[in-house]
Design a protein around this motif. Structure first.
Motif, short mmCIF file in Angstrom:
data_model
loop_
_atom_site.label_atom_id
_atom_site.label_comp_id
_atom_site.label_asym_id
_atom_site.label_seq_id
_atom_site.Cartn_x
_atom_site.Cartn_y
_atom_site.Cartn_z
N PHE A 1 0.83 -1.21 0.00
CA PHE A 1 0.00 0.00 0.00
C PHE A 1 0.86 1.26 0.00
O PHE A 1 0.61 2.20 -0.76
CB PHE A 1 -0.93 0.00 1.22
CG PHE A 1 -1.64 1.30 1.39
CD1 PHE A 1 -2.71 1.64 0.58
CD2 PHE A 1 -1.25 2.20 2.37
CE1 PHE A 1 -3.37 2.84 0.72
CE2 PHE A 1 -1.89 3.42 2.52
CZ PHE A 1 -2.97 3.73 1.70
N MET A 2 1.89 1.30 0.86
CA MET A 2 2.76 2.48 0.92
C MET A 2 3.53 2.67 -0.38
O MET A 2 3.76 3.81 -0.80
CB MET A 2 3.72 2.37 2.11
CG MET A 2 3.03 2.51 3.44
SD MET A 2 2.11 4.04 3.63
CE MET A 2 3.43 5.22 3.58
N ALA B 1 1.02 4.16 -2.75
CA ALA B 1 0.61 5.48 -2.29
C ALA B 1 1.70 6.52 -2.55
O ALA B 1 1.41 7.69 -2.80
CB ALA B 1 0.29 5.44 -0.79
N CYS B 2 2.95 6.11 -2.54
CA CYS B 2 4.05 7.04 -2.80
C CYS B 2 4.40 7.13 -4.27
O CYS B 2 4.81 8.18 -4.75
CB CYS B 2 5.29 6.62 -2.02
SG CYS B 2 5.08 6.75 -0.25
#
Length: 77
Positions: free
Chosen positions: A57-58, A61-62
């Motif tokens: 997810f990170m 998201a980035c």
């Protein structure tokens, strides 16, 4: 006499690993020796389901805003 020595060992007062020595990086070496048994669990805990989902997810998201920003900047130039 023996009881006093065991109390000191439990309290950490007579710990020879924390003493200053003339060896270079001896503190870092002693710290690594104490923490070495825990390093395997650090890596195995990273492959749990919740941790992997969070990492994925990170990542997205980035990376999504940077791709969008790069596309917009590419159009301007």
């Amino acid at each position: 006499m023996v009881e006093d020595e065991t109390k000191k060992e439990k309290e950490g007062e007579d710990n020879t690993e924390d003493q200053r020595t003339l060896r270079i990086f001896s503190g870092a070496f002693n710290d690594f020796k104490k923490r070495y048994p825990h390093y395997l669990s650090d890596f195995t805990d990273a492959f749990e389901y919740r941790c992997l989902v969070t990492v994925i997810f990170m990542f997205f998201a980035c990376i999504a805003p940077s791709i969008t920003f790069g596309g917009l900047m590419g159009e301007l130039l």
